[in-house]
Design an enzyme around this catalytic site. Sequence first.
Site, short mmCIF file in Angstrom:
data_model
loop_
_atom_site.label_atom_id
_atom_site.label_comp_id
_atom_site.label_asym_id
_atom_site.label_seq_id
_atom_site.Cartn_x
_atom_site.Cartn_y
_atom_site.Cartn_z
N GLY A 42 0.79 -1.23 0.00
CA GLY A 42 0.00 0.00 0.00
C GLY A 42 0.82 1.28 0.00
N ASP A 98 0.61 3.80 3.95
CA ASP A 98 -0.53 4.27 3.18
C ASP A 98 -1.61 4.84 4.09
OD1 ASP A 98 -1.08 1.78 4.29
OD2 ASP A 98 -1.85 0.88 2.45
N ASP A 101 -5.10 2.83 10.44
CA ASP A 101 -6.51 2.53 10.70
C ASP A 101 -6.63 2.19 12.19
OD1 ASP A 101 -9.18 1.89 10.14
OD2 ASP A 101 -8.71 -0.12 9.47
N GLY A 103 -4.26 0.99 13.83
CA GLY A 103 -2.92 1.29 14.34
C GLY A 103 -2.15 0.04 14.76
N LYS A 129 -7.20 7.40 9.81
CA LYS A 129 -8.60 7.32 10.25
C LYS A 129 -8.60 7.30 11.77
CE LYS A 129 -9.94 3.87 6.87
NZ LYS A 129 -10.69 2.62 6.69
N ASP A 157 -5.75 -0.80 -1.73
CA ASP A 157 -6.52 -1.75 -2.55
C ASP A 157 -7.81 -2.19 -1.88
OD1 ASP A 157 -5.09 -3.39 -0.54
OD2 ASP A 157 -6.01 -5.06 -1.62
N ARG A 163 -5.28 -0.13 -6.73
CA ARG A 163 -4.06 0.50 -6.20
C ARG A 163 -3.57 1.59 -7.15
NH1 ARG A 163 -2.08 -2.50 -1.88
NH2 ARG A 163 -2.35 -4.75 -1.99
P1 IMP Z 1 -4.32 -1.11 10.84
O1 IMP Z 1 -3.35 -2.14 11.35
O2 IMP Z 1 -5.74 -1.43 11.26
O3 IMP Z 1 -3.93 0.30 11.20
O4 IMP Z 1 -4.40 -1.23 9.27
C1 IMP Z 1 -3.28 -1.24 8.52
C2 IMP Z 1 -3.50 -1.65 7.09
O5 IMP Z 1 -4.85 -2.03 6.78
C3 IMP Z 1 -3.20 -0.52 6.16
O6 IMP Z 1 -1.81 -0.34 5.96
C4 IMP Z 1 -3.92 -0.96 4.91
O7 IMP Z 1 -3.14 -1.88 4.19
C5 IMP Z 1 -5.16 -1.65 5.46
N1 IMP Z 1 -6.30 -0.71 5.47
C6 IMP Z 1 -6.86 -0.07 6.51
N2 IMP Z 1 -7.86 0.72 6.14
C7 IMP Z 1 -7.94 0.60 4.79
C8 IMP Z 1 -8.78 1.22 3.80
O8 IMP Z 1 -9.67 2.05 4.05
N3 IMP Z 1 -8.54 0.84 2.51
C9 IMP Z 1 -7.59 -0.06 2.16
N4 IMP Z 1 -6.77 -0.64 3.05
C10 IMP Z 1 -6.95 -0.32 4.36
MG MG Z 2 -0.27 -0.41 4.84
#
Ligand code: IMP
Ligand code: MG
Length: 175
Positions: A42, A98, A101, A103, A129, A157, A163
């Site tokens: 990403g 990228d 979310d 975290g 977010k 994606d 992407r």
């Molecule tokens: P986290 O560990 O929940 O912070 O999420 C990390 C990963 O989830 C990001 O680096 C993305 O690859 C994927 N991700 C989270 N939200 C989105 C989204 O809205 N669209 C696409 N990929 C997402």
């Molecule tokens: Mg990522």
Amino acid sequence: MAERISMLLTEQQVDERIQELGDQISRDYEGKQVHLICVLKGGSLFLCELAKRITVPVSLDFMSVSSYGKSMTSSGVVRIVKDLDDPVKDKHVIVVEDIVDSGRTLSYLMEMLKKREPASLAVCTLLDKPERRVTDVKVDYTGFQIPDEFVVGYGLDYDQRYRNLPYIGVVHLDD
Ligand code: IMP
Ligand code: MG
């Protein structure tokens, strides 16, 4: 099910913001070399655009961690699929993401990288977010804070597609 993509951030908005981030990083790291770590896949498009706009010396490395697959929610499971090629010890590391979310991915990566003793460690994410955060992770550079929507484009994606979109769009599954 067919999905529809609506525009959230235009190509011009994203490009202008990346230029600002590049300027800011160039100022903050004046006289130093920055080591950008791209979290694949990403972060790849963002890394390219950001790196081009940084004026201090830059080196690059890449890491790949497990992602969600087709699901739109975090599993909380983070697995290193590809580790870095080079040591980060004594380097000024910036992790290029990228999106942050929940975290969870970033917290895990930061803990792992801290143990490798970089000179400094920062995070630069294109999107954030904040409403979705479940961990207390510090982000140093943020392109845009966005609402709790599933977004694609600029490296992000949905089921490995979109992407390549040059803008950020929201995925709608409602038709
Ligand atoms: P986290 O560990 O929940 O912070 O999420 C990390 C990963 O989830 C990001 O680096 C993305 O690859 C994927 N991700 C989270 N939200 C989105 C989204 O809205 N669209 C696409 N990929 C997402
Ligand atoms: Mg990522």
